[in-house]
Design a protein around this motif. Structure first.
Motif, mmCIF file in Angstrom:
data_model
loop_
_atom_site.group_PDB
_atom_site.id
_atom_site.type_symbol
_atom_site.label_atom_id
_atom_site.label_comp_id
_atom_site.label_asym_id
_atom_site.label_seq_id
_atom_site.Cartn_x
_atom_site.Cartn_y
_atom_site.Cartn_z
ATOM 1 N N ILE A 178 34.707 37.201 41.366
ATOM 2 C CA ILE A 178 35.998 37.779 41.401
ATOM 3 C C ILE A 178 36.939 36.594 41.398
ATOM 4 N N CYS A 179 38.240 36.874 41.160
ATOM 5 C CA CYS A 179 39.182 35.832 40.959
ATOM 6 C C CYS A 179 40.023 35.591 42.381
ATOM 7 N N GLU A 180 40.896 34.784 42.266
ATOM 8 C CA GLU A 180 41.473 34.125 43.660
ATOM 9 C C GLU A 180 42.241 35.383 44.281
ATOM 10 N N PHE A 181 43.135 35.953 43.258
ATOM 11 C CA PHE A 181 43.942 37.048 43.632
ATOM 12 C C PHE A 181 43.028 38.642 44.425
ATOM 13 N N HIS A 182 41.961 38.583 43.802
ATOM 14 C CA HIS A 182 41.358 39.777 44.040
ATOM 15 C C HIS A 182 40.449 39.499 45.314
ATOM 16 N N ALA A 183 39.958 38.250 45.334
ATOM 17 C CA ALA A 183 39.212 37.887 46.772
ATOM 18 C C ALA A 183 40.340 37.806 47.851
ATOM 19 N N LYS B 188 34.971 35.661 33.448
ATOM 20 C CA LYS B 188 36.057 36.853 33.944
ATOM 21 C C LYS B 188 35.859 37.408 35.106
ATOM 22 N N CYS B 189 36.720 37.556 35.918
ATOM 23 C CA CYS B 189 36.813 38.334 37.112
ATOM 24 C C CYS B 189 36.409 39.871 36.662
ATOM 25 N N ILE B 190 35.330 40.219 37.553
ATOM 26 C CA ILE B 190 34.645 41.620 37.566
ATOM 27 C C ILE B 190 35.654 42.765 37.755
ATOM 28 N N TRP B 191 36.784 42.443 38.338
ATOM 29 C CA TRP B 191 37.683 43.620 38.813
ATOM 30 C C TRP B 191 38.065 44.275 37.528
ATOM 31 N N LYS B 192 38.333 45.275 37.614
ATOM 32 C CA LYS B 192 38.689 46.380 36.496
ATOM 33 C C LYS B 192 40.006 45.747 35.788
ATOM 34 N N ASP B 193 40.071 45.470 34.590
ATOM 35 C CA ASP B 193 41.479 44.992 33.878
ATOM 36 C C ASP B 193 42.016 43.837 34.253
ATOM 37 N N CYS B 194 41.185 42.970 34.995
ATOM 38 C CA CYS B 194 41.625 41.748 35.508
ATOM 39 C C CYS B 194 41.381 40.655 34.385
ATOM 40 N N ASP B 195 42.354 39.949 34.074
ATOM 41 C CA ASP B 195 42.129 38.831 33.199
ATOM 42 C C ASP B 195 41.877 37.357 33.528
ATOM 43 N N ARG B 196 41.964 37.271 35.168
ATOM 44 C CA ARG B 196 41.779 35.859 35.566
ATOM 45 C C ARG B 196 40.432 35.499 35.648
ATOM 46 N N MET B 197 40.067 34.286 35.904
ATOM 47 C CA MET B 197 38.627 33.867 35.850
ATOM 48 C C MET B 197 38.022 33.863 37.234
HETATM 49 ZN ZN LIG Z 1 40.635 39.668 39.519
#
Ligand SMILES: [Zn+2]
Length: 118
Positions: free
Chosen positions: A105-110, A89-98
């Motif tokens: 981190i996930c593509e969205f947060h990247a 899982k993405c380590i960003w708080k409350d993120c459920d993406r892989m």
């Molecule tokens: Zn994320």
């Protein structure tokens, strides 16, 4: 030549060659170029070249309002496909993406938080 089946591409040398061969420049505005592809009657938007930015080619649903077409979801999706995802899982708080491969981190947060473009 094979069809351009995706809706978005990194404008690498292959893509730039393809534009040269098959695309017709229609307009230039606001750091974008509008192209028409005669092979399949499609319209595409290319980022103007900038040494600090990744240059992308995006298929447009129509040539109407071509400078304001919102392609951020396509850009984020391309980032995901380019890197590939992990089972973590993405380590960003409350993120459920892989998380992406080679990132925590996930593509969205990247894309949105770290400014990763490729
Ligand atoms: Zn994320």
């Amino acid at each position: 030549m094979t069809e351009l089946s995706e809706n978005i591409y990194y404008a690498d040398q292959n893509i730039l060659n393809r534009i040269e061969l098959d695309f017709e420049l229609i307009d230039r505005k606001d750091w974008y170029r509008l192209y028409y592809c005669k092979n399949d009657n499609s319209y595409w938007r290319l980022d103007e070249w900038d040494k600090y930015q990744e240059q992308l080619l995006v298929r447009l649903p129509s040539p109407e309002n071509w400078t304001t077409y919102d392609d951020i979801e396509l850009r984020i999706d391309l980032l995901k496909r380019h890197h590939g995802t992990t089972a973590n899982k993405c380590i960003w708080k409350d993120c459920d993406r892989m998380a992406l491969k080679d990132m925590a981190i996930c593509e969205f947060h990247a894309y949105t938080e770290m400014g990763v473009r490729k």
